[in-house]
Design an enzyme around this catalytic site. Structure first.
Site, short mmCIF file in Angstrom:
data_model
loop_
_atom_site.label_atom_id
_atom_site.label_comp_id
_atom_site.label_asym_id
_atom_site.label_seq_id
_atom_site.Cartn_x
_atom_site.Cartn_y
_atom_site.Cartn_z
N CYS A 173 -121.63 95.41 116.83
CA CYS A 173 -123.06 95.20 117.11
C CYS A 173 -123.92 96.45 117.02
O CYS A 173 -124.83 96.50 116.20
CB CYS A 173 -123.21 94.58 118.49
C1 UGA Z 1 -123.15 94.98 122.87
C2 UGA Z 1 -124.19 94.75 123.98
O1 UGA Z 1 -123.78 95.42 125.18
C3 UGA Z 1 -124.38 93.26 124.26
O2 UGA Z 1 -125.39 93.07 125.22
C4 UGA Z 1 -124.78 92.56 122.95
O3 UGA Z 1 -124.93 91.17 123.12
C5 UGA Z 1 -123.70 92.81 121.93
O4 UGA Z 1 -123.54 94.23 121.71
C6 UGA Z 1 -124.14 92.13 120.65
O5 UGA Z 1 -125.11 92.55 120.04
O6 UGA Z 1 -123.60 91.06 120.32
P1 UGA Z 1 -120.48 95.07 122.81
O7 UGA Z 1 -120.64 95.61 121.43
O8 UGA Z 1 -119.51 93.98 123.06
O9 UGA Z 1 -121.90 94.52 123.37
O10 UGA Z 1 -120.01 96.28 123.72
P2 UGA Z 1 -120.61 97.27 124.81
O11 UGA Z 1 -119.96 97.02 126.09
O12 UGA Z 1 -122.07 97.29 124.78
O13 UGA Z 1 -120.06 98.67 124.25
C7 UGA Z 1 -120.40 99.14 122.95
C8 UGA Z 1 -119.78 100.49 122.69
O14 UGA Z 1 -120.43 101.50 123.46
C9 UGA Z 1 -118.29 100.61 123.04
O15 UGA Z 1 -117.63 101.32 122.01
C10 UGA Z 1 -118.28 101.40 124.32
O16 UGA Z 1 -117.09 102.14 124.52
C11 UGA Z 1 -119.47 102.32 124.10
N1 UGA Z 1 -120.04 102.88 125.33
C12 UGA Z 1 -120.58 102.05 126.26
C13 UGA Z 1 -120.04 104.25 125.54
O17 UGA Z 1 -119.56 105.03 124.69
N2 UGA Z 1 -120.60 104.74 126.69
C14 UGA Z 1 -121.15 103.94 127.62
O18 UGA Z 1 -121.66 104.45 128.63
C15 UGA Z 1 -121.14 102.56 127.41
#
Ligand code: UGA
Length: 427
Positions: free
Chosen positions: A265
């Protein structure tokens, strides 16, 4: 209500199962027969905690079923949710699946006498619904919007690993629409969700989705930039963010520094928003930099390893965690892909372990060693890189690392506690 969900991937299946749990009758549609059979057998085609159990329950209750017959699904439902993928193509967002499904829906609507509502749930750049979906529906159905069918945009905010819970407990529900009849129907559908409902026009709803993801991605790149500075100053960036995040205007979430964001995403949506902005002759410098920082961040891990270990040739590196985040087997755009690639290019031997993602990783990197558990990966290794914060790694203790040839542990995600010889990419 009677609902059909077109596209039974991660978003479609989570949405369908969620609506079934909310006592609607759901028909899932997918053109992949194998996937349809699996779903009808109660098997979730991908790893997503809790989803499979709930699917089995809803199949048992007769509230959900899957088919590859779009016409059957539309004729037997009042609302169709479009949940097909919108990948990033060579020239920006690839809307070919959206176009195909809009045409197919239009052709079915031609034969349907009752009013039907089409809802775009796929992530699409602003203006897609009005410029592509609507004209195709009208052309192929031979009917006009408003009288014969309704059209809304209803973006999803589901995170992989907690999709069902996110569906059932959203922070907000966004309904983009321009006609009262379909907006009211969606409000009724969502009336027993305990969440604020925001009603906007189509393109605003489309934009809300992009801005949400772009802002979260910006927070992460910001946290990584600060983390990189903190590392040079010997400051613990997590301590900084814990204090900074207490400011309610800032909020602590998504300020965890590390190897950057991956997944299907953030990278794709940011890129699509950048292309869209440029097509409007606006250069989105901040968004571009967010992506740029994220591109470089995983490789900082390898640079740090080189600083600590010297020449990497023939060194054995244990890699713990391959998925882009915990509780998923998804490796799309995962930082691990870049890191493992770079290690191999430098002549390292890689011993990898991940609780869920090894099968998919093997398809991209068949020639590294895959281990049965963290201990096997650590055994005899010159260094260990931690790339995903799986719970399993959180329980690793100082003694577990005693099997390494050389105790050098670098965390790309903050996981370990009280382990000697361990440092973080940004701490
Ligand atoms: C993300 C959004 O959080 C959802 O709200 C959205 O619906 C979704 O994309 C989408 O567009 O369908 P997702 O990709 O499943 O969800 O994962 P996240 O939990 O947001 O994490 C994304 C990435 O950011 C991961 O690699 C995670 O490790 C990283 N991350 C997250 C960090 O490096 N630091 C943080 O503080 C938080």
């Amino acid at each position: 209500m009677k609902i059909s969900v077109i596209g039974s991937g991660f978003v479609g299946l989570s949405t369908g199962v969620g609506f079934a749990k909310k006592e609607n009758d759901v028909i899932l549609v997918d053109n992949d027969r194998e996937k349809v059979n699996k779903i009808n057998d109660g098997v979730c085609p991908f790893y997503e905690p809790e989803l499979e159990d709930e699917l089995v329950e809803q199949l048992y209750l007769g509230k959900i079923k899957a088919t590859d017959d779009l016409q059957y699904a539309v004729l037997n439902s009042d609302i169709s949710f479009i949940c097909v993928p919108t990948p990033f193509g060579k020239k920006g967002i690839d809307l070919s699946y959206i176009e195909k499904v809009s045409k197919d829906l239009g052709m079915v609507l031609k034969d349907k006498n009752a009013y039907h509502i089409v809802v775009v749930k796929s992530t699409v750049v602003p203006e897609t619904t009005e410029r592509i979906v609507l004209p195709l529906l009208e052309r192929f159905s031979g009917k006009s919007f408003g009288n014969y069918f309704g059209l809304c945009v209803n973006p999803e905010f589901l995170r992989e690993g907690s999709a069902l819970n996110d569906f059932l407990n959203p922070d907000r529900i966004v309904i983009g629409g321009i006609d009262e009849k379909s907006i009211d129907a969606l409000k009724r559908l969502y009336k027993n969700f305990n969440s604020p409902i925001i009603v906007t026009d189509w393109r605003t709803a489309e934009m809300i989705k992009y801005v949400s993801n772009a802002f979260l991605a910006t927070k992460i790149s910001f946290a990584n930039e600060i983390g990189n500075i903190c590392k040079k100053l010997d400051i613990d960036t997590y301590e900084v963010m814990d204090a900074v995040g207490l400011d309610h205007r800032i909020c602590r979430e998504f300020l965890n520094a590390g190897i950057g964001f991956g997944g299907s995403c953030f990278p794709k949506d940011l890129s699509a928003l950048i292309v869209k902005s440029e097509s409007l002759r606006y250069e989105p410098k901040l968004l571009k930099e967010v992506l740029e920082i994220n591109k470089k961040q995983p490789l900082r891990m390898v640079e740090l390893l080189k600083e600590r270990l010297g020449d990497l040739k023939d060194k054995t590196v244990a890699v713990l965690g391959l998925s882009f985040k915990p509780n998923t087997s998804d490796i799309r755009d995962a930082p691990s892909l870049k890191i493992v690639d770079s290690l191999l290019k430098r002549g390292c031997k890689v011993k990898a372990y991940d609780p869920k993602a090894m099968d998919d990783f093997k398809k991209m990197f068949p020639n590294i060693t895959y281990c049965r558990n963290p201990r096997d990966a650590l055994n005899g290794s010159d260094a260990c890189l931690i790339l995903t914060e799986w719970d399993e790694f959180k329980s690793l203790r100082d003694t577990d690392f005693g099997v390494m040839k050389n105790r050098l542990i670098i965390e790309g995600r903050r996981v370990l506690k009280g382990v000697k010889g361990c440092e973080g990419i940004c701490w």
